[in-house]
Scaffold this motif. Structure first.
Motif: not given
Length: 955
Positions: A365-373, A375-386, A425-426
């Protein structure tokens, strides 16, 4: 010989430290010395007075001297040297073989006769030294390389047939049916091939032909050997040959052997293959071939990455990462789904290897914002704070986005294009990555090669520079979201502030408590201040005092206004005053939990409100809400805990605490009456659970421990619950955790709701279990929950097992009776559903009873001598119950089926107890019982089990 589990540069070299040779060979040294003294050389030469392996072990000569002497012998007397070499191979094989008197060539497999199948007195025996496989692995591997290179570099040897005779011998020996000989011969042949491969600079056609003969006669056959270590030797040595490509005899197409090893079933072979490919992939002339085969065998590599061996898994993933960088199509979407799951692996190296592969995709991905997003969406995929801490740790040190706090702050300050879940998540990623960067802490349960905390250098300075200036802004911006505030408030704990910055931050958090309306946010703020006040003591004293005063005063004012409105029946103001009082109660609850408000007399007012709420009110508008009742209950609970701590500290200082203890005892009575009333009559289940758990905690706190304090006033605080109180608690725990309605709730709940529901039920059950193993209730009452151990095993097994383990340490005989009662309670429930014991005994429920009995037996089997009292009482009481009413020999006792349960526990009996129980059984039920009658079957089977176990013990 194998090299499984070791990372070595030379895969065939099993041992690297020659000290291991001495250590291994010194075992049984006396026996070895005797064998050496009796040994006679089978050859008549005197150039080398001992065998090669014996000379190497004795270390009387250097390996260089031994090699040179052997070369001289092979030039002057090639047949004698060949015998020496054969002896070396046989001795290194740890086998006794007959070397024939006539050495005829070509060699055939029949030239070796194993002395285990021969008559020793009629055959000449080659004297072998008994040695361990590790030691021989060292001798046969590390010495061979030098020996072979010395031979092949000698021009005189090249002109004779000596090397050809050696290779013929090795080709035949490597096909032996005797595994040790086949293994050693294969190793020697492979070493010979390596030495020949290293001498390709000689450009000798004879050496090339010799190598090819060994390749076809040894390598290609043994790489498919049934022995794992032989296959791994071949794969590893193939990697050694390819490492010299193109200056070698082997072609690049032989890379296929290494990749085909992925489909082997041996960890040793996988290890040898992966180590070789990792090294060869870096060579420019082989990279294209490795990449092509990597694509072909990518699914096999992925399967290896899912294995239990962390080192191999990490290497397999790293190879996939390497291949994917050059050829992105190596990893498809289905493979990514699997690799994403591997970021949660227990082993940190495996998790980070998986994260590295995912990071390569993010970097597209071209920008830092898109890369961060991304990463966040990957975390959302397995959302569970534990689970998120595991993902944080997996990407820690792998992904730059994880520590790109500037981009995170920028996105959070302008979240217009983000969803609520993305923002949450962020924030969590930022908070948890800051914690790990500053402290170096790993999530619990993750395994790593180093157990040290490794903070990121200058991480605290980066946090202070990037996040601290905007933290107050973020706290204001997200103050209405409890979950987001929870993680934002974790940030100050890992920052170093100046006094001015700390004062501003502490004041803001204090105002959030006093001005907020959400209890969860208030609690997070109070917990944060509890940790920050000691750190910034210079500026926190006044802030702490003001927080406590304003919390108390706001409540007292709100309570006074509410009472006045009730007294004057000002219904127009009553609703406003009720809301104001509820918010004030939230503030007091949050603050009181972390800071002692006893000096402000808040508890007395709350106690009055709690008693009024429990008794009820004639004016419906003046009735406390369920939340207000719960808050009053929580405040009273916390007040009791604070007061007990203060009194114990005063008693330790030898101060008089009689009056304080009387006041606390009265306070405790008020709390228990209110809590019991709520448990029995409240319609709000959440409040009832809260009352139950708080009551259990205080019963434990004021139980038998207080009399041991030695202070009479403190001893008087011991609280002994009434039978009614204990019965009420027991009934609620069983109904809430084990009823049919509870089972239906748990089995039908959605995955998103199950965690919260199960946590609530486990919390209640844990409260009752604490009463059991702290002797607040008689241990026998534990059976009321243990009877459901099998039925609710997926939900509560760990809690109930822990309870049983604790009860075992109190009294084993009583514990045995408790298990007996648990089994009986389930047994009686089963019998109530059937009209005959035969039907009950064949039912699915009875099978569950037997399964539960075996689980109890497994608990008692850890030490049958120690747990003997519990096992004996189970059998004695069980026999008495099963045979009760046995007066007519023609009719089986009503509960004889219970012997089928006891039968599961027979293996736990000691021999003397078996005989005693058999006598008791025979004395109770006399005469002959019909063997064909189903009602008498449990007796026959139980008696037979006793007899069989007695015979087994004697055997």
């Amino acid at each position: 010989m194998n090299n499984h589990g070791k990372k070595v540069d030379k895969p065939c070299e099993v041992l690297e430290d020659e000290e291991d040779v001495l250590e291994s060979s010194e075992r049984g040294s006396k026996k070895l010395r005797n064998l050496e003294c009796e040994s006679d050389m089978s050859s008549t030469d005197d150039e080398m007075e001992n065998g090669l392996l014996q000379l190497l072990r004795k270390r009387s000569k250097s390996p260089e001297d031994i090699c040179n002497e052997f070369v001289q012998l092979s030039v002057s007397k090639p047949e004698a040297a060949l015998v020496k070499f054969m002896e070396f191979v046989l001795e290194a094989s740890e086998r006794d073989f007959i070397i024939p008197e006539v050495k005829r060539k070509p060699f055939k497999t029949g030239i070796f006769v194993n002395t285990g199948n021969a008559k020793m007195e009629h055959m000449q025996r080659f004297p072998l030294v008994v040695r361990s496989s590790r030691c021989c692995g060292m001798d046969a591997s590390s010495f061979l390389d030098q020996l072979m290179h010395t031979l092949i570099s000698t021009s005189v040897i090249l002109q004779s047939s000596f090397l050809r005779d050696m290779s013929s011998f090795l080709t035949v020996a490597s096909g032996s049916d005797v595994l040790p000989l086949r293994r050693t011969s294969t190793l020697v042949a492979l070493k010979m091939m390596t030495a020949l491969n290293d001498m390709i600079v000689l450009q000798d056609d004879r050496l090339h032909a010799l190598w090819l003969n060994l390749f076809g006669g040894v390598f290609l056959k043994r790489i498919r050997d049934v022995a794992d270590d032989i296959r791994s030797l071949c794969v590893a040595e193939c990697g050694v040959w390819l490492n010299k490509f193109p200056q070698s005899y082997i072609s690049r197409t032989r890379l296929l052997h290494l990749f085909e090893a992925f489909e082997d079933c041996s960890t040793k072979v996988w290890e040898a293959s992966l180590y070789s490919i990792v090294r060869l992939e870096k060579k420019p002339k082989l990279r294209a071939g490795c990449l092509q085969l990597g694509y072909k065998f990518r699914m096999s590599l992925l399967s290896l990455s899912l294995g239990s061996d962390a080192t191999l898994s990490e290497m397999a993933i790293q190879l996939l990462v390497t291949f994917q960088r050059v050829m992105p199509e190596v990893i498809d979407d289905e493979m990514v789904e699997i690799i994403e799951q591997m970021a949660f692996a227990i082993d940190r190296s495996v998790a980070q290897a998986a994260a590295q592969l995912l990071h390569v995709r993010f970097n597209e991905r071209p920008t830092a914002t898109s890369r961060m997003l991304a990463l966040a969406r990957l975390f959302i995929k397995f959302f569970g704070h534990e689970r998120i801490p595991y993902l944080i740790d997996a990407f820690y040190g792998v992904s730059d986005s994880l520590l790109d706090w500037s981009t995170m702050v920028e996105m959070l300050l302008s979240p217009e294009n983000l969803t609520y879940q993305e923002v949450t998540v962020i924030i969590e990623i930022m908070a948890r990555s800051v914690r790990q960067a500053v402290t170096g802490e790993l999530p619990p349960g993750r395994e790593t090669a180093t157990l040290k905390n490794l903070p990121l250098v200058e991480a605290d300075e980066q946090v202070a520079t990037i996040i601290l200036p905007v933290l107050t802004t973020l706290l204001r911006q997200y103050r209405m979201e409890p979950l987001q505030m929870k993680f934002l408030l974790d940030l100050p704990l890992h920052m170093n502030c100046s006094n001015a910055q700390a004062e501003e931050l502490l004041n803001q958090i204090k105002l959030l408590i006093l001005k907020h309306t959400d209890l969860e946010v208030m609690q997070h703020c109070a917990e944060t201040l509890l940790h920050l006040f000691p750190k910034y003591e210079e500026v926190s004293v006044n802030i702490r005092k003001e927080l406590m005063e304003r919390a108390a005063i706001s409540y007292l004012e709100a309570d006074s206004a509410w009472r006045l409105s009730v007294k004057k029946m000002q219904k127009s103001r009553l609703n406003v005053c009720s809301k104001r009082l509820l918010i004030a109660l939230r503030v007091v609850s949050a603050v009181y939990e972390c800071f002692n408000l006893c000096e402000f007399q808040v508890k007395n007012s709350v106690q009055v409100s709690l008693k009024r709420a429990v008794k009820g009110n004639d004016v419906p508008e003046a009735t406390f809400s369920d939340e207000a009742v719960g808050l009053c209950l929580e405040i009273c609970y916390v007040a009791v805990c604070w007061d007990l701590k203060r009194i114990q500290e005063a008693a330790s200082a030898d101060n008089q605490v009689d009056d304080e203890c009387l006041a606390l005892a009265e306070q405790l009575d008020i709390f228990f009456l209110a809590a019991l009333h709520i448990i029995e009559h409240s319609s709000e289940e959440k409040i009832r659970c809260q009352a139950f758990v708080s009551m259990c905690d205080l019963l434990v706190l004021f139980s038998d421990n207080l009399p041991h304090s030695g202070n009479p006033a403190l001893c008087s605080l011991q609280y002994k619950p009434s039978v009614h109180e204990l019965r009420t608690l027991e009934d609620f725990a069983i109904r809430y955790a084990f009823s049919e309605a509870a089972e239906a709730e748990l089995t039908s709940a959605k995955e998103s709701d199950l965690t919260v529901l199960l946590h609530s039920k486990r919390r209640v059950l844990a409260g009752f279990c604490k009463l059991c193993f702290n002797s607040v209730v008689p241990m026998l009452r534990t059976a009321s929950v243990l009877q459901y151990y099998e039925e609710f095993h997926p939900f509560y097994a760990d809690l109930l097992l822990s309870t049983m383990e604790r009860c075992m340490f109190i009294n084993l005989t009583e514990f045995g009776m408790t298990l007996m009662q648990s089994l009986l309670l389930m047994y009686k429930r089963i019998l109530a559903d059937y009209d005959s014991t035969v039907k009950a005994g064949n039912s699915l429920q009875f099978g569950k009873l037997l399964s539960m009995t075996r689980k109890f037996g497994h608990l008692l089997s850890s030490d049958v001598v120690k747990t003997r009292p519990a096992v004996l009482i189970l059998h004695r009481a069980g026999i008495r119950y099963a045979t009760d009413g046995a007066v007519d020999d023609s009719k089986a006792p009503e509960n004889l089926l219970y012997l089928k349960v006891l039968r599961q526990l027979v293996p736990l009996l000691l021999d003397e107890d078996i005989r005693e129980l058999a006598r008791d059984l025979d004395s109770t039920i006399k005469g002959e019982q019909p063997s064909t009658c189903p009602e008498w079957e449990p007796l026959h089977f139980y008696r037979k089990s006793l007899v069989d176990e007695h015979a087994r013990n004697r055997y």
